[in-house]
Design a protein around this motif. Structure first.
Motif, PDB file in Angstrom:
ATOM      1  N   ALA A  96       0.794  -0.970   0.139  1.00 59.04           N
ATOM      2  CA  ALA A  96      -0.029  -0.146   0.146  1.00 59.04           C
ATOM      3  C   ALA A  96       0.872   1.228  -0.069  1.00 59.04           C
ATOM      4  N   ASN A  97       2.133   1.385   0.617  1.00 59.54           N
ATOM      5  CA  ASN A  97       2.720   2.455   0.913  1.00 59.54           C
ATOM      6  C   ASN A  97       4.205   1.983   0.224  1.00 59.54           C
ATOM      7  N   PRO A  98       4.433   1.755  -0.974  1.00 51.55           N
ATOM      8  CA  PRO A  98       5.736   1.596  -1.704  1.00 51.55           C
ATOM      9  C   PRO A  98       6.899   2.408  -1.042  1.00 51.55           C
ATOM     10  N   HIS A  99       7.940   1.772  -0.958  1.00 50.02           N
ATOM     11  CA  HIS A  99       9.214   2.774  -0.770  1.00 50.02           C
ATOM     12  C   HIS A  99       9.607   3.341  -2.175  1.00 50.02           C
ATOM     13  N   ALA A 100      10.153   4.307  -2.063  1.00 49.87           N
ATOM     14  CA  ALA A 100      10.397   5.185  -3.481  1.00 49.87           C
ATOM     15  C   ALA A 100      11.872   4.256  -4.105  1.00 49.87           C
ATOM     16  N   PHE A 101      11.954   4.464  -5.220  1.00 54.79           N
ATOM     17  CA  PHE A 101      12.740   4.155  -6.217  1.00 54.79           C
ATOM     18  C   PHE A 101      14.313   4.475  -5.585  1.00 54.79           C
ATOM     19  N   ILE A 102      15.281   3.519  -5.795  1.00 48.87           N
ATOM     20  CA  ILE A 102      16.667   3.817  -5.018  1.00 48.87           C
ATOM     21  C   ILE A 102      17.534   3.582  -6.451  1.00 48.87           C
ATOM     22  N   PRO A 103      18.109   4.774  -6.825  1.00 48.99           N
ATOM     23  CA  PRO A 103      19.120   4.805  -8.092  1.00 48.99           C
ATOM     24  C   PRO A 103      20.353   3.559  -7.473  1.00 48.99           C
ATOM     25  N   ILE A 104      20.844   3.005  -8.600  1.00 51.67           N
ATOM     26  CA  ILE A 104      21.824   2.028  -8.344  1.00 51.67           C
ATOM     27  C   ILE A 104      23.045   2.388  -7.425  1.00 51.67           C
ATOM     28  N   GLY A 105      23.359   3.466  -7.457  1.00 55.49           N
ATOM     29  CA  GLY A 105      24.617   4.044  -6.947  1.00 55.49           C
ATOM     30  C   GLY A 105      24.308   4.253  -5.366  1.00 55.49           C
ATOM     31  N   ASP A 106      23.006   4.192  -4.916  1.00 62.49           N
ATOM     32  CA  ASP A 106      22.710   4.135  -3.517  1.00 62.49           C
ATOM     33  C   ASP A 106      22.348   2.703  -2.841  1.00 62.49           C
ATOM     34  N   ILE A 107      22.501   1.760  -3.848  1.00 61.97           N
ATOM     35  CA  ILE A 107      22.376   0.407  -3.257  1.00 61.97           C
ATOM     36  C   ILE A 107      23.822  -0.068  -2.831  1.00 61.97           C
ATOM     37  N   ASP A 108      23.829  -0.936  -1.551  1.00 58.75           N
ATOM     38  CA  ASP A 108      24.777  -1.500  -0.962  1.00 58.75           C
ATOM     39  C   ASP A 108      25.599  -2.339  -2.205  1.00 58.75           C
ATOM     40  N   PRO A 109      26.935  -1.931  -2.573  1.00 55.59           N
ATOM     41  CA  PRO A 109      27.828  -2.630  -3.375  1.00 55.59           C
ATOM     42  C   PRO A 109      27.815  -4.015  -3.203  1.00 55.59           C
TER      43      PRO A 109
END
Length: 196
Positions: A169-182
């Motif tokens: 119901a309340n999806p988290h916003a899109f995260i750019p790949i650069g902000d994902i844990d490498p």
């Protein structure tokens, strides 16, 4: 034994990736482009996509033989949870399951980015691409009939759709790949790119 690897794209890869893409433009209607992009234009396309989405290359003994990427499906904010997928394999390596490995890897990374729906846009008929999407459980959601004219023929385009996570119901916003844990990305790449 050949060493197989899937990794994120590097700037130096653009020349080889364009070599793989070139026959799709010049010899087929799989790409609807008429002219092969310049090296500079193609490198900028890669940079633009890779800033926010996974752009992967598949290597055998460090030589790139395929690539795949996700990109934004549509521009409006409400579409941020969707991505469109593309994959291109060197003609000498087709029908070996490489596209399947790349697609699976892309979708795992996209889940980390909070993507919910993925789409494939396929010039049809195109048995290889159609089978690829069907093998992952994509649904055909529509056909644009006689929508592209290339090589003296009008072509249909089929849209494929797949949900890759629950629609909360309340999806988290899109995260750019650069902000994902490498490390999380590295673990996915290692799972799908391995020596055989």
């Amino acid at each position: 034994m050949p060493h197989i690897n899937i990794r994120l794209v590097r700037e130096a890869d653009s020349t080889r990736i364009l070599e793989i893409y070139r026959p799709y433009v010049e010899e087929t209607a799989i790409s609807f482009e008429y002219e092969v992009p310049t090296q500079a234009e193609f490198a900028e396309r890669i940079r633009s996509v890779a800033r926010e989405y996974p752009y992967l290359v598949y290597t055998i003994d460090e030589s790139i033989i395929a690539y795949a990427y996700a990109h934004r499906h549509m521009e409006r904010a409400a579409y941020q949870w969707n991505a469109t997928l593309s994959v291109y394999v060197d003609s000498a390596y087709q029908r070996q399951g490489i596209g399947k490995q790349l697609y699976a890897c892309l979708m795992e990374i996209l889940k980390l980015q909070n993507i919910h729906n993925v789409y494939g846009i396929v010039k049809t008929p195109n048995p290889n691409s159609e089978k690829l999407h069907e093998s992952f459980g994509f649904r055909r959601i529509g056909i644009y009939r006689q929508t592209g004219f290339k090589q003296g023929v009008w072509h249909d385009v089929t849209w494929f759709e797949k949900s890759i996570r629950d629609h909360e119901a309340n999806p988290h916003a899109f995260i750019p790949i650069g902000d994902i844990d490498p490390q999380a990305i590295a673990a996915i790449l290692a799972r799908y790119g391995h020596s055989s």
